[in-house]
Design a protein around this motif. Structure first.
Motif, PDB file in Angstrom:
ATOM      1  N   LYS A  55       0.551  -1.150   0.430  1.00  0.00           N
ATOM      2  CA  LYS A  55      -0.031  -0.162   0.544  1.00  0.00           C
ATOM      3  C   LYS A  55       0.677   1.030   0.139  1.00  0.00           C
ATOM      4  O   LYS A  55       1.991   1.551   0.917  1.00  0.00           O
ATOM      5  N   LYS A  56       0.772   2.235  -0.636  1.00  0.00           N
ATOM      6  CA  LYS A  56       1.169   3.868  -0.853  1.00  0.00           C
ATOM      7  C   LYS A  56       1.287   4.186   0.319  1.00  0.00           C
ATOM      8  O   LYS A  56       0.373   4.437   1.149  1.00  0.00           O
ATOM      9  N   GLY A  57       2.543   4.340   0.691  1.00  0.00           N
ATOM     10  CA  GLY A  57       2.608   5.230   2.082  1.00  0.00           C
ATOM     11  C   GLY A  57       3.074   4.050   3.254  1.00  0.00           C
ATOM     12  O   GLY A  57       3.230   4.390   4.704  1.00  0.00           O
ATOM     13  N   PHE A  58       3.565   3.380   2.698  1.00  0.00           N
ATOM     14  CA  PHE A  58       3.839   1.542   3.704  1.00  0.00           C
ATOM     15  C   PHE A  58       5.127   1.246   3.304  1.00  0.00           C
ATOM     16  O   PHE A  58       5.333   0.804   2.984  1.00  0.00           O
ATOM     17  N   ASP A  59       5.423   2.291   4.594  1.00  0.00           N
ATOM     18  CA  ASP A  59       7.382   1.889   4.272  1.00  0.00           C
ATOM     19  C   ASP A  59       8.052   1.185   5.920  1.00  0.00           C
ATOM     20  O   ASP A  59       7.636   0.550   6.895  1.00  0.00           O
ATOM     21  N   VAL A  60       8.912  -0.175   4.857  1.00  0.00           N
ATOM     22  CA  VAL A  60       8.934  -1.037   5.432  1.00  0.00           C
ATOM     23  C   VAL A  60      10.499  -1.193   5.437  1.00  0.00           C
ATOM     24  O   VAL A  60      10.917  -0.697   3.850  1.00  0.00           O
ATOM     25  N   THR A 102       0.251   6.718   5.610  1.00  0.00           N
ATOM     26  CA  THR A 102      -0.974   5.393   4.259  1.00  0.00           C
ATOM     27  C   THR A 102      -2.458   6.589   4.445  1.00  0.00           C
ATOM     28  O   THR A 102      -2.365   7.324   5.252  1.00  0.00           O
ATOM     29  N   ASP A 103      -3.106   5.554   3.838  1.00  0.00           N
ATOM     30  CA  ASP A 103      -4.408   6.886   4.345  1.00  0.00           C
ATOM     31  C   ASP A 103      -4.730   6.418   5.266  1.00  0.00           C
ATOM     32  O   ASP A 103      -4.557   5.107   5.373  1.00  0.00           O
ATOM     33  N   LYS A 104      -6.306   6.758   5.449  1.00  0.00           N
ATOM     34  CA  LYS A 104      -6.450   6.407   7.428  1.00  0.00           C
ATOM     35  C   LYS A 104      -7.349   5.596   7.671  1.00  0.00           C
ATOM     36  O   LYS A 104      -7.024   4.762   8.039  1.00  0.00           O
ATOM     37  N   GLU A 105      -7.932   4.991   6.108  1.00  0.00           N
ATOM     38  CA  GLU A 105      -8.646   4.024   6.403  1.00  0.00           C
ATOM     39  C   GLU A 105      -7.696   2.848   7.216  1.00  0.00           C
ATOM     40  O   GLU A 105      -7.286   1.653   7.965  1.00  0.00           O
ATOM     41  N   THR A 106      -6.222   2.269   5.735  1.00  0.00           N
ATOM     42  CA  THR A 106      -5.137   1.860   6.085  1.00  0.00           C
ATOM     43  C   THR A 106      -4.760   1.709   7.257  1.00  0.00           C
ATOM     44  O   THR A 106      -4.288   0.631   8.136  1.00  0.00           O
ATOM     45  N   ARG A 107      -4.248   3.049   8.121  1.00  0.00           N
ATOM     46  CA  ARG A 107      -4.105   3.309   9.393  1.00  0.00           C
ATOM     47  C   ARG A 107      -4.821   2.539  10.353  1.00  0.00           C
ATOM     48  O   ARG A 107      -3.748   1.846  11.087  1.00  0.00           O
TER      49      ARG A 107
END
Length: 186
Positions: free
Chosen positions: A57-62, A107-112
């Motif tokens: 997912k976009k903005g999910f940094d690992v 990430t977007d609010k839903e993913t967070r």
């Protein structure tokens, strides 16, 4: 990356180390009965699978460092380890087999919300070693205690308010961490 981001990362790592020092101090001072803790294992496989699902997912940094990466890090650290404290940290690294750092704040609010909820559910049955409330955020540290109280396995640091997760999979000696704490206080 610019210098400000590097400085921010250094400050964050110092904060994490401070929390680990506090955790070990509390753990060493107060742990007497490990029998109940033995049933509260961190489910590392489930955590890794959940991270795999979300990392696309976009903005999910690992950042994930496995055995090979840790081996290379250990070689570099060994060459640079001039003082005893650095050597002790290197010894701790030798007992880790995977390190994962996750930042999902972009990430977007839903993913967070979904990741925070699912991670909280996964960790609900794990042994919470320490909870710190600092400047409006909760820092939760989980781990699995060995039956004899000599080691902590699979340490997970979860900061849901800051959308951060740090996993140190492997086994860490309480004595080693205690020695580092003593040296850093000198």
């Amino acid at each position: 990356r610019d210098i400000q981001n590097v400085n921010d990362d250094v400050i964050e790592m110092k904060r994490i180390i401070t929390v680990l020092v506090i955790m070990v101090s509390v753990f060493c001072a107060g742990v007497t009965d490990m029998s109940a803790a033995a049933d509260k294992n961190v489910r590392s496989g489930s955590i890794i699978n959940m991270i795999r699902v979300h990392k696309v997912k976009k903005g999910f940094d690992v950042v994930s460092v496995g055995n090979l990466g840790l081996g290379l890090t250990k070689l570099i650290a060994k060459a640079a380890a001039d003082d005893p404290e650095e050597r002790m940290v290197l010894d701790i690294l030798n007992h880790l087999n995977k390190v994962i750092v996750v930042d999902y704040g972009d990430t977007d609010k839903e993913t967070r919300e979904a990741f925070t909820r699912k991670m909280s559910e996964l960790l609900a049955d794990a042994e919470k070693i320490l909870e710190v409330k600092e400047e409006g955020e909760n820092i939760n540290i989980y781990g699995t205690s060995s039956g004899d109280g000599e080691r902590i396995e699979d340490i997970v640091i979860f900061v849901p308010d800051n959308c951060e997760l740090i996993c140190l999979f492997g086994s860490v000696s309480i004595q080693q961490i205690s020695d580092i704490v003593k040296m850093s206080n000198e």
